[in-house]
Enzyme design. Sequence first.
Site, PDB file in Angstrom:
ATOM      1  N   HIS A  30      -6.962  10.326   1.915  1.00  0.00           N
ATOM      2  CA  HIS A  30      -6.497   9.675   0.690  1.00  0.00           C
ATOM      3  C   HIS A  30      -7.507   9.814  -0.446  1.00  0.00           C
ATOM      4  O   HIS A  30      -7.136   9.662  -1.611  1.00  0.00           O
ATOM      5  CB  HIS A  30      -6.274   8.179   0.932  1.00  0.00           C
ATOM      6  CG  HIS A  30      -4.870   7.828   1.328  1.00  0.00           C
ATOM      7  ND1 HIS A  30      -3.759   8.351   0.701  1.00  0.00           N
ATOM      8  CD2 HIS A  30      -4.387   6.978   2.274  1.00  0.00           C
ATOM      9  CE1 HIS A  30      -2.664   7.841   1.247  1.00  0.00           C
ATOM     10  NE2 HIS A  30      -3.010   7.007   2.201  1.00  0.00           N
TER      11      HIS A  30
ATOM     12  N   MET B  83      -6.895   0.681   5.013  1.00  0.00           N
ATOM     13  CA  MET B  83      -6.736   0.802   3.568  1.00  0.00           C
ATOM     14  C   MET B  83      -7.817   1.695   2.992  1.00  0.00           C
ATOM     15  O   MET B  83      -8.996   1.533   3.276  1.00  0.00           O
ATOM     16  CB  MET B  83      -6.790  -0.605   2.957  1.00  0.00           C
ATOM     17  CG  MET B  83      -6.671  -0.637   1.453  1.00  0.00           C
ATOM     18  SD  MET B  83      -5.076   0.035   0.887  1.00  0.00           S
ATOM     19  CE  MET B  83      -5.561   0.744  -0.683  1.00  0.00           C
TER      20      MET B  83
ATOM     21  N   GLU C  73      -6.947   7.856   6.168  1.00  0.00           N
ATOM     22  CA  GLU C  73      -7.579   7.091   5.085  1.00  0.00           C
ATOM     23  C   GLU C  73      -8.596   7.953   4.348  1.00  0.00           C
ATOM     24  O   GLU C  73      -8.707   7.892   3.129  1.00  0.00           O
ATOM     25  CB  GLU C  73      -8.234   5.814   5.623  1.00  0.00           C
ATOM     26  CG  GLU C  73      -7.295   4.893   6.409  1.00  0.00           C
ATOM     27  CD  GLU C  73      -5.991   4.547   5.708  1.00  0.00           C
ATOM     28  OE1 GLU C  73      -5.968   4.512   4.473  1.00  0.00           O
ATOM     29  OE2 GLU C  73      -4.983   4.321   6.412  1.00  0.00           O
TER      30      GLU C  73
END
Length: 882
Positions: free
Chosen positions: A307, A269, A304
Site C-alpha cells: 500500500h 492498516m 500493507e
Amino acid sequence: MRTSQPTTIYLSEYQVPAFLVDHVDLRFELFEDGARVHSVLDIRRNTEAGRDQAALELDGDSLTLERLQLDGRTLGEDEYDNQGERLVIARVPDQFQLTVVTWIEPQNNTRLEGLYKSSGMFCTQCEAEGFRCITYYPDRPDVMARFRTRVEADKHHYPVLLSNGNDVERGDLADGRHFVTWEDPFPKPCYLFALVAGDLTEKRDHYTTQSGRGIDLRMYVEPRNADKCDHAMDSLKRAMRWDEEVYGREYDLDIFMIVAVDDFNMGAMENKGLNIFNSSCVLASPDTATDVAFERIESIVAHEYFHNWSGNRVTCRDWFQLSLKEGFTVFRDSEFSSDMGSATVKRIEDATLLRTAQFAEDAGPMAHPVRPASYMEISNFYTLTIYEKGSEVVRMIRTLLGPELFRKGSDLYFERHDGQAVTTDDFVQAMEDASGRDLGQFRLWYEQAGTPELTVRDDYDAGRQVYSLTIEQRIPDTPGQRNKKPQHIPFGIGLLDSNGKDLSLRLSAGDHSHLTERVLELTGELQTFEFHGLAERPVPSLLRGFSAPVRVFYPWTRDQLMFLMSHDSDGFNRWDAGQRLAVDVISSLVGAPAEAEVEPRLLTAYRHLVSDTELDQALVAKMLQLPSEAYLIELTAEADVQAIHAARNRVLQEVADTLRDELVACYHRNHQSGDYTYNSSAIARRALANTALAWLLHINDEEGRELALRQFKDASHMTDQAGALRALVNSDFEADRDRVLADFFRQWREDPQVVEQWFSVQTASPRCGDLERVRALLEHEAFDWKNPNKVRAVIGAFAGQNLARFHAPDGSGYRFLAQQICRLDDSNPQIAARLVSPLTRWRKFAPQYRDGMKAALETVRDKAGLSRDVYEVVHKSLAEPA
Ligand SMILES: [Zn+2]
C-alpha cells in the site's frame, strides 16, 4: 455517539474540496482519563473548486471542543456552528491558520475508531472516517497535507511514542512525562494518520534497497510476544524485495514500523510508515501459529507494505474509489504469495473465496459494483467485492495486456499520479495509454454489479474437422441495476484429445499455430469461436486459471470431469473438475433416500488422489477437500441447509469408509515428527496428514483416534496440535474431545491468539458446537466483548461456518445472532454490522429457514438507537428487490 439519521451519499454528488490543508501540526497530551488534541491547520481556499464564498466545513464525531482560533483570534460562539457531526465557520479568509483544541476519551472508545486504548496502550484506526473522532478536520481522502505530530505521555507507562514519518525531536517534560515529535515529509490524507503510545518491546532489523538506501525496520509488540516477530519481519523483507523486482517500487522513508494491537476491528492498516496490525495477523511462532496463519501473515504484511505505493503515494479521491487501492493491492499481494509458494494453490484459494463468498454478495441485497455509486456507511463497503473482485478486475487487465504492457501501465500510473488522490478511471486510463488498448467496454466491470454467467454450448463437425464453442453472456439484475450490457471477459481455454494431450488451437483454416492455450475475448451477448484441424471431438478445458470472476455453465458428463481431473494440464481446472464432480454427486444426494448410492467414480477418483505421490502434493491436498457447505448453498436456488449438510456428510462418510486403509497409509507417509520448517512441500505434507486424520475421525475410526491423541500429545508445533484437536473435536469420541479441549486451554490460556483458535474450533464444529456450548463460551473467562477477535471466534465462526447448527430448524441460531448483534451495536457498530451478513441472504433459503431469518433481521431493525452501520445492512436486506 452519532446523532444524525442515516443518509445516502452518492458518487454523482462528488465535489472537489472547497478548502485544502497544506500543513497539520498536532500535539497530543495523553492521560489516563482522556486526551487533549491541539491541532494547527494551514488552510487555503481551493481555487479549483470555484466557490469563493463557501463556508469552511469540518467533520467531527464524539468530540468536546475546547478552543477554536482563526489566525490566533478566539472565535465567539456566534461565529461558528457546531452541530452533530459538522463544524461550520461561515466566514473565513482565502488563506488562514485554524487552531482547534479538542478533548477526547480514548479509554471509553469501544468503537475502536479514532484514538482508543487496547491492552493498556494508545493506538489509532483512522480509515475510513476515524480521524474525525480525534479532531475537527476535512476528513476526506482528497485533502492531502504534511503532518507534524508531537506525542506527550507519562514516560514510565508509555516509553514508546510513535507516529508517521521520521522522529525529529524527543525530550523529557515535567511530572515524569516525555515527548517525541514525528515529521512525515509526504502529504497524506488523514485516514493514513497513526499514533501509538505504550510499553512495547522493539525488535529491529535492517533492509538495504536496490538503490542502496538503508531502512530501519522496527516491530513493536508487548514484551510477552517478543519471540513472535521473526516471521513477519522476514515476510516484510521479502515483500520489499519483491516490490522492487516486480513493480520497480522502493520504500521512501528512513524507518518502517509495524505495531501489533490486540483489539482491532480490521486485519491491519497501512498508515504511512507505521502499519498497525491486529495481533492475529502479525504474531507467529511455530508453537502458537498454524501453517494457515503463517501464510496469512506473510500475505497481510506484504499487502500493507505494498500500500505504500498503491494507496499511500497514490491514494483514492473519495471512498467510492476504495477498490483503486484495495483491488490493486490485493492483486499485488496475491501475486507475491503465488511467487513465494504454489501459484496453482494460491489461485485455488482465491477462486474458492470468490466463488463462495463474493458471488454470494454479488447475488444478495448488498450487491454493489467494484466502484459503488452510493453508500450510507462506508465501513460497510470493505467488502469482498471491493477487495477480491477488485483484484480480479486488475488481474483481467493484466491478462488482456500481457505482463510487459501491464508493467508499463503500472509505471505510468505511479509516475503520473504520485502524490495525488485519483479514481479507478485514472488507473484504467493509465493502462490504456501505456498499452494502446481500448478498455472502454472493460470499464463496465467497475460499474455493473453481479456475477456474469456464461452458458457454453459446443459442436463438432467431423467432416470439416471443426469444433465450435458458442458462449452466451448474461449478467443478472442486482439492486438498482437491471438490463446490463455485456462485459469484456478474458476467457482462458484449452482442448484435450482422447489421450489427455493439449491440442493446438487454430482459429481459422489457415492458422498453423501451435498454441495450446488461448485467451478468447468475450465482448458480445452471443459469440461463436471455431477451432480448426481437429481429427476428433475434444474435451474442452474452460476458463483456465479462472481467467475471469464468472460462473460457467457447460453440460460436463461425470466421465469428462473424471478425465479432466486426471489429465488437464491446467492445475486450476484439474482441481475445478474434481470440485464440479463432487458438487454434482453431493447435489444428487440432497434429499435422496439414505440408501442411495454414492457415485463409485468419485470414490475411485479420491482413491487415486490419496495414493498419488507424483502430483504436486499441495494440489493433492486441495483436491481432497470436498466443496464446502457454504459453496453448495451458494450453488442452490432454495437451499435446504440440513439436507445439504446430510448429503455432504454422507459422501464424506462413504469416502472415508471406503478409503480407510489408504488414509492411514497417507497419514503415515506424510506425518513428520521433528522441527517445524516453513516451505510449501512441508506445508503440503502436513495438510495431507491432517486431512487424512480428519476423515478418519469423521468415521470415528479407532486407529485414527489413537493417531490423533498421539499427535496432539507429541506435536512440536501448532499446525499438528491444532490439526489433532480439530479432528478429535469433530469426532464422536466425546470423552477425548473434552479432555483435549481442557488440556489445550490449560496449556495456552495466556496466549490470546491461541485461545481464539480454541474458541473457533468448538463453535465451528457441527458435532460439538451446539448453541448451548456457544452460549457457555460467551460466559467463559477468556471471552471479552470488547475484543473483536473473540467476538469473531465465537459468534462469527458459529454463524459463518457451523451452518448446520446456525440454521437449526427451530430458528434458535437466528434469534441468538440477532441478540448478539443488538448487544454489540451499542459498543462496536462496525463489528455488529459485519455479523449481520449470515442473515442478509434469507431469500435464498428454503421456506422453513427464510421466515426465521427474516424475523431475526426485523428484531435487529426494531432495536432503538440502531447505528448507521447496522441500519444500512438490515434495511437493504429487508427491502423488496427492485
Ligand atoms: Zn488494503
